[in-house]
Scaffold this motif. Structure first.
Motif, PDB file in Angstrom:
ATOM      1  N   LYS A 166      23.373  34.572  64.975  1.00 15.40           N
ATOM      2  CA  LYS A 166      22.319  33.612  64.632  1.00 15.40           C
ATOM      3  C   LYS A 166      22.760  32.173  64.866  1.00 15.40           C
ATOM      4  CE  LYS A 166      19.738  36.308  61.276  1.00 15.40           C
ATOM      5  NZ  LYS A 166      20.661  37.321  60.688  1.00 15.40           N
ATOM      6  N   GLY A 167      23.962  32.046  65.317  1.00 15.80           N
ATOM      7  CA  GLY A 167      24.431  30.690  65.630  1.00 15.80           C
ATOM      8  C   GLY A 167      25.155  30.048  64.464  1.00 15.80           C
ATOM      9  N   GLN A 168      25.395  30.797  63.377  1.00 14.24           N
ATOM     10  CA  GLN A 168      26.116  30.233  62.246  1.00 14.24           C
ATOM     11  C   GLN A 168      27.613  30.215  62.559  1.00 14.24           C
ATOM     12  OE1 GLN A 168      25.109  28.972  59.359  1.00 14.24           O
ATOM     13  NE2 GLN A 168      22.920  29.255  59.805  1.00 14.24           N
ATOM     14  N   VAL A 169      28.260  29.088  62.217  1.00 13.93           N
ATOM     15  CA  VAL A 169      29.701  28.972  62.447  1.00 13.93           C
ATOM     16  C   VAL A 169      30.425  29.817  61.399  1.00 13.93           C
ATOM     17  CG1 VAL A 169      31.685  27.439  62.456  1.00 13.93           C
ATOM     18  CG2 VAL A 169      29.510  26.680  63.413  1.00 13.93           C
ATOM     19  N   LEU A 170      31.218  30.780  61.855  1.00 14.72           N
ATOM     20  CA  LEU A 170      31.974  31.617  60.934  1.00 14.72           C
ATOM     21  C   LEU A 170      33.386  31.078  60.797  1.00 14.72           C
ATOM     22  CD1 LEU A 170      30.746  35.186  61.983  1.00 14.72           C
ATOM     23  CD2 LEU A 170      29.940  33.769  60.108  1.00 14.72           C
ATOM     24  N   ALA A 171      33.918  30.572  61.885  1.00 10.62           N
ATOM     25  CA  ALA A 171      35.262  29.995  61.814  1.00 10.62           C
ATOM     26  C   ALA A 171      35.400  28.935  62.904  1.00 10.62           C
ATOM     27  CB  ALA A 171      36.317  31.068  62.053  1.00 10.62           C
ATOM     28  N   ALA A 172      36.138  27.887  62.602  1.00  9.52           N
ATOM     29  CA  ALA A 172      36.303  26.818  63.615  1.00  9.52           C
ATOM     30  C   ALA A 172      37.668  26.189  63.460  1.00  9.52           C
ATOM     31  CB  ALA A 172      35.214  25.760  63.446  1.00  9.52           C
ATOM     32  N   ALA A 173      38.243  25.792  64.597  1.00  8.58           N
ATOM     33  CA  ALA A 173      39.569  25.162  64.554  1.00  8.58           C
ATOM     34  C   ALA A 173      39.468  23.788  63.906  1.00  8.58           C
ATOM     35  CB  ALA A 173      40.128  25.032  65.965  1.00  8.58           C
ATOM     36  N   GLN A 174      38.394  23.094  64.203  1.00  8.44           N
ATOM     37  CA  GLN A 174      38.182  21.771  63.627  1.00  8.44           C
ATOM     38  C   GLN A 174      36.886  21.791  62.842  1.00  8.44           C
ATOM     39  OE1 GLN A 174      40.308  19.316  63.928  1.00  8.44           O
ATOM     40  NE2 GLN A 174      41.667  20.305  65.466  1.00  8.44           N
ATOM     41  N   PRO A 175      36.798  20.989  61.789  1.00 15.09           N
ATOM     42  CA  PRO A 175      35.545  20.962  61.016  1.00 15.09           C
ATOM     43  C   PRO A 175      34.400  20.422  61.868  1.00 15.09           C
ATOM     44  CG  PRO A 175      37.084  19.249  60.306  1.00 15.09           C
ATOM     45  CD  PRO A 175      37.833  20.115  61.235  1.00 15.09           C
ATOM     46  N   GLN A 216      40.545  31.141  61.241  1.00  9.32           N
ATOM     47  CA  GLN A 216      40.561  29.684  61.492  1.00  9.32           C
ATOM     48  C   GLN A 216      41.948  29.215  61.939  1.00  9.32           C
ATOM     49  OE1 GLN A 216      38.383  27.745  58.448  1.00  9.32           O
ATOM     50  NE2 GLN A 216      39.074  25.705  59.058  1.00  9.32           N
ATOM     51  N   ALA A 217      42.950  29.798  61.252  1.00 10.43           N
ATOM     52  CA  ALA A 217      44.324  29.412  61.596  1.00 10.43           C
ATOM     53  C   ALA A 217      44.661  29.816  63.035  1.00 10.43           C
ATOM     54  CB  ALA A 217      45.310  30.055  60.624  1.00 10.43           C
ATOM     55  N   VAL A 218      44.229  31.018  63.421  1.00 16.80           N
ATOM     56  CA  VAL A 218      44.487  31.481  64.794  1.00 16.80           C
ATOM     57  C   VAL A 218      43.798  30.551  65.805  1.00 16.80           C
ATOM     58  CG1 VAL A 218      44.010  33.319  66.451  1.00 16.80           C
ATOM     59  CG2 VAL A 218      44.914  33.877  64.196  1.00 16.80           C
ATOM     60  N   LEU A 219      42.520  30.250  65.480  1.00 12.25           N
ATOM     61  CA  LEU A 219      41.757  29.383  66.418  1.00 12.25           C
ATOM     62  C   LEU A 219      42.425  28.011  66.561  1.00 12.25           C
ATOM     63  CD1 LEU A 219      38.017  30.164  65.488  1.00 12.25           C
ATOM     64  CD2 LEU A 219      39.278  30.872  67.519  1.00 12.25           C
ATOM     65  N   LEU A 220      42.853  27.476  65.420  1.00  9.84           N
ATOM     66  CA  LEU A 220      43.497  26.157  65.463  1.00  9.84           C
ATOM     67  C   LEU A 220      44.787  26.198  66.287  1.00  9.84           C
ATOM     68  CD1 LEU A 220      43.505  23.231  64.455  1.00  9.84           C
ATOM     69  CD2 LEU A 220      44.814  23.994  62.467  1.00  9.84           C
ATOM     70  N   ASP A 221      45.513  27.279  66.041  1.00  6.03           N
ATOM     71  CA  ASP A 221      46.781  27.437  66.773  1.00  6.03           C
ATOM     72  C   ASP A 221      46.545  27.478  68.282  1.00  6.03           C
ATOM     73  OD1 ASP A 221      49.549  27.903  67.055  1.00  6.03           O
ATOM     74  OD2 ASP A 221      49.090  30.052  67.403  1.00  6.03           O
ATOM     75  N   VAL A 222      45.556  28.318  68.668  1.00  4.20           N
ATOM     76  CA  VAL A 222      45.259  28.449  70.118  1.00  4.20           C
ATOM     77  C   VAL A 222      44.740  27.124  70.688  1.00  4.20           C
ATOM     78  CG1 VAL A 222      43.804  29.611  71.821  1.00  4.20           C
ATOM     79  CG2 VAL A 222      44.866  30.919  69.983  1.00  4.20           C
ATOM     80  N   ASP A 273      45.247  24.109  69.640  1.00  2.00           N
ATOM     81  CA  ASP A 273      46.350  23.146  69.765  1.00  2.00           C
ATOM     82  C   ASP A 273      47.171  23.422  71.007  1.00  2.00           C
ATOM     83  OD1 ASP A 273      45.637  21.739  67.614  1.00  2.00           O
ATOM     84  OD2 ASP A 273      47.138  22.586  66.220  1.00  2.00           O
ATOM     85  N   LYS A 274      47.436  24.696  71.244  1.00  5.40           N
ATOM     86  CA  LYS A 274      48.303  25.046  72.368  1.00  5.40           C
ATOM     87  C   LYS A 274      47.612  24.830  73.710  1.00  5.40           C
ATOM     88  CE  LYS A 274      51.441  28.152  70.008  1.00  5.40           C
ATOM     89  NZ  LYS A 274      51.550  29.512  69.442  1.00  5.40           N
ATOM     90  N   THR A 275      46.311  24.965  73.746  1.00  3.26           N
ATOM     91  CA  THR A 275      45.591  24.836  75.030  1.00  3.26           C
ATOM     92  C   THR A 275      44.938  23.477  75.181  1.00  3.26           C
ATOM     93  OG1 THR A 275      43.633  25.778  74.042  1.00  3.26           O
ATOM     94  CG2 THR A 275      45.111  27.287  75.197  1.00  3.26           C
ATOM     95  N   ALA A 276      45.107  22.621  74.198  1.00  3.38           N
ATOM     96  CA  ALA A 276      44.528  21.269  74.238  1.00  3.38           C
ATOM     97  C   ALA A 276      43.013  21.294  74.253  1.00  3.38           C
ATOM     98  CB  ALA A 276      45.066  20.483  75.430  1.00  3.38           C
ATOM     99  N   ALA A 277      42.432  22.361  73.729  1.00  4.32           N
ATOM    100  CA  ALA A 277      40.975  22.399  73.607  1.00  4.32           C
ATOM    101  C   ALA A 277      40.567  21.532  72.431  1.00  4.32           C
ATOM    102  CB  ALA A 277      40.510  23.819  73.393  1.00  4.32           C
ATOM    103  N   VAL A 278      39.390  20.948  72.538  1.00  2.00           N
ATOM    104  CA  VAL A 278      38.929  20.069  71.451  1.00  2.00           C
ATOM    105  C   VAL A 278      38.618  20.901  70.199  1.00  2.00           C
ATOM    106  CG1 VAL A 278      37.089  18.498  70.752  1.00  2.00           C
ATOM    107  CG2 VAL A 278      38.068  18.356  73.043  1.00  2.00           C
ATOM    108  N   ASN A 279      37.988  22.009  70.447  1.00  2.00           N
ATOM    109  CA  ASN A 279      37.621  22.862  69.313  1.00  2.00           C
ATOM    110  C   ASN A 279      37.430  24.295  69.775  1.00  2.00           C
ATOM    111  OD1 ASN A 279      37.085  23.472  66.689  1.00  2.00           O
ATOM    112  ND2 ASN A 279      35.318  22.085  66.489  1.00  2.00           N
TER     113      ASN A 279
END
Ligand SMILES: Nc1ncnc2c1ncn2[C@@H]1O[C@H](COP(=O)(O)OP(=O)(O)OP(=O)(O)O)[C@@H](O)[C@H]1O
Ligand SMILES: [Mg+2]
Length: 577
Positions: free
Chosen positions: A102-111, A81-87, A89-95
């Motif tokens: 199965k489509g279950q969220v395993l990790a996300a930058a934003q809730p 999650q920390a890596v995703l958030l970091d990336v 933030d740096k790329t200005a992606a929303v999430n």
């Protein structure tokens, strides 16, 4: 009428020319506009696709990130999650989200609200082992987003999950907010998904139609025309969109969208209008100059024609006046000739009248010597018979003398009565007066009139005609004798004054002149009318004669009697030359 037609024709021609210039100029301006718009559109499309590609590549890259391979422990998940958030933030992606198959969220930058994204189009495509993409609207915030999903593989090459990158469209739009042209991107369903004109968002293109509508079935102003190769849209879609716009399209298959631009054509129209107006103004100015020039020439020609006609009229009038004048001159000449003739006749009549007055005296004057001659002849014959030759010859001499005297009298009378024009020239004035006295002598003697005439010692020469001058003095002497007929004492004095001018004075001792004003008028007489005595012509004829010699005749009353003065030019030798 013809001028009006010409002017109308000219105006129509100018109108047609201006229209042609406008049309040509408009097309030229549209072509330029089109080139620029094409460049703008390509730039906008490039920016969008580049931006999208960044996120696309980000998804692919992150899919093979080692931190996402092992997500079993909560610690591992936190790290991911920390890596995703970091990336993100740096790329200005929303999430950025990592999902299991199965489509279950395993990790996300934003809730996230939903923990399952099995229905997401991009995810489903990723589960098939390909790169998935999708766009849409976030239900509550209304943000437009697009997403990319890239599969992750295990060592055996099976799909074990997917990395999803979600980006906000507004971030992209931000980059061409300042752009003046209206740019919009329509997705595969025909919906405007991205645009720098927020009014246009979510408008849609109905299948088989060119324009856009806010919602299906809605009715908005729209018309599309073609000017040459250019497509023009006519619309009324609010103040942020042009009313007339050049429409360009660019297919973007990579992102499955169509980029379109609407460029205001008002500047092109203004430019074309300006060109047309300039051409029209130049043509009109030229036409006006031409018109003025022809008008000027026309007025000049008219003025010329008026002048010419006036000149012609004037010439005609002058010619007429000239002929009239000639006729008058001719008439005058004729009248003058007639007058001269009449004057000559008058002079002759005057002479004859004077002769008439003198006739009694003259016949007496001739009769007397005739009787004497007879007497002398008889006596002469008697002396001869007696042999007294001397006496007889003396008688013959006397006869001869008397005959000579008679001949002189007759010669004078003949000269006086002759009706012929006599040349003017040198006249011996004393001789003239002598002749006049001689001619009247008989009458004066019979009436007992004394004559006081002392000729000067030196001859006096005057300028004139001899016989006519004699006539003048005969007249004056006869008048003087007439004036004194009622009195006993009768005396006529004649004197000559030789000064700068010659002056002869004939004076009597009669009763004087009754009317000095009328004296020289023809037919003015105080003598019995109708009688042979007076016709009233003597003085008027004399007046004319003296005047014709350049002289003057005057009548005035002296202390006793009347006094007539005849002034004459003295004869100068050089005049004869
Ligand atoms: N010496 C004079 N004294 C007074 N009156 C005169 C004298 N000479 C002329 N007149 C006046 O002037 C008049 C005009 O004279 P004029 O010689 O022209 O005509 P007339 O003698 O009457 O006629 P005629 O034609 O026979 O000469 C006379 O009738 C007379 O009244
Ligand atoms: Mg007279």
């Amino acid at each position: 009428m013809q001028r009006v037609l010409v002017i109308l024709g000219f105006l129509v021609a100018v109108g047609l020319l201006s229209a042609g210039v406008w049309s040509y100029g408009y097309r030229q301006a549209l072509s330029q506009l089109s080139e620029k718009a094409e460049a703008d559109l390509e730039l906008a499309a490039d920016r969008l696709t580049t931006q999208m590609q960044v996120y696309q590549e980000l998804a692919v890259l992150m899919a093979s990130h080692p931190v996402l391979q092992q997500l079993v422990t909560p610690q591992q998940r936190r790290r991911a999650q920390a890596v995703l958030l970091d990336v993100a933030d740096k790329t200005a992606a929303v999430n950025m989200i990592y999902l299991d198959p199965k489509g279950q969220v395993l990790a996300a930058a934003q809730p996230l609200v939903s923990r399952n994204m099995a229905d997401d189009l991009a995810f489903r495509r990723a589960m098939q082992g390909a790169l998935g993409s999708a766009h849409g609207v976030v239900p509550i915030s209304g943000d437009r987003i697009y997403s990319y999903a890239a599969p992750t593989f295990d060592a055996a090459g099976r799909v074990i999950g997917a990395v999803m990158v979600i980006a906000d469209v507004q971030d992209v739009e931000q980059t061409w907010r300042g752009s003046t042209e209206a740019v919009f991107f329509i997705d595969g369903e025909g919906v405007v998904f991205i645009s720098n004109r927020s009014d246009l968002l979510f408008w849609r293109r109905v299948e088989g139609q060119q324009g856009l509508v806010p919602t299906e079935g809605a009715d908005v102003d729209f018309a599309s025309t073609w000017v040459g190769p250019h497509e023009l849209w006519k619309l009324n879609w609010g103040r942020y969109l042009p009313n007339r716009a050049l429409h360009l399209m660019l297919e973007l298959p990579v992102i499955d969208m169509t980029a379109e631009v609407l460029v205001d054509v008002a500047p092109a129209r203004r430019l074309a209008g300006l060109q047309a107006a300039t051409v029209a103004a130049i043509c009109l100015a030229f036409g006006a100059l031409l018109f003025l020039a022809t008008e000027r020439r026309r007025t000049l020609a008219e003025a010329n024609a008026v002048l010419e006609s006036r000149v012609a009229k004037r010439t005609r009038a002058l010619t007429a006046a000239n002929t009239a004048l000639r006729r008058e001159v001719h008439e005058r000449q004729e009248a003058e000739a007639a007058l001269k003739h009449a004057q000559e006749e008058l002079i002759q009549a005057g002479k004859l009248s004077a002769l008439g007055q003198m006739s009694a005296g003259i016949s007496h004057e001739l009769n007397q010597p005739l009787m004497a001659i007879r007497q002398f002849a008889d006596n002469g014959a008697a002396f001869l018979a007696r042999g007294r030759d001397e006496k007889a010859s003396e008688n013959l001499r006397r006869i001869s003398d008397m005959a000579a005297r008679m001949a002189r009298i007759i010669k004078n009378l003949r000269a006086f009565a002759r009706n012929e024009s006599e040349p003017m020239g040198k006249v011996d004035l004393v001789q003239v007066i002598d002749t006049a006295v001689e001619l009247t002598e008989a009458r004066l003697k019979s009436e007992g009139v004394k004559m006081n005439w002392q000729p000067p010692n030196n001859p006096v020469f005057a300028w004139g005609g001899e016989v006519r001058l004699v006539q003048v003095f005969v007249n004056l002497i006869n008048n003087a004798a007439d004036a004194m007929s009622q009195q006993d004492e009768r005396l006529i004095s004649i004197s000559v004054k030789n000064g700068k001018k010659l002056a002869v004075t004939v004076r009597d001792i009669g009763p004087g002149i009754e009317n000095t004003e009328k004296l020289f008028e023809p037919f003015y007489t105080t003598k019995a009318v109708g009688s042979s005595e007076g016709m009233g012509l003597g003085l008027s004829i004399s007046y004319g004669l003296v005047q014709s010699f350049g002289g003057k005749i005057r009548g005035a009353n002296a202390q006793t009697g009347a006094e007539f003065t005849v002034e004459l030019e003295s004869y100068q030798e050089d005049e004869a030359a």
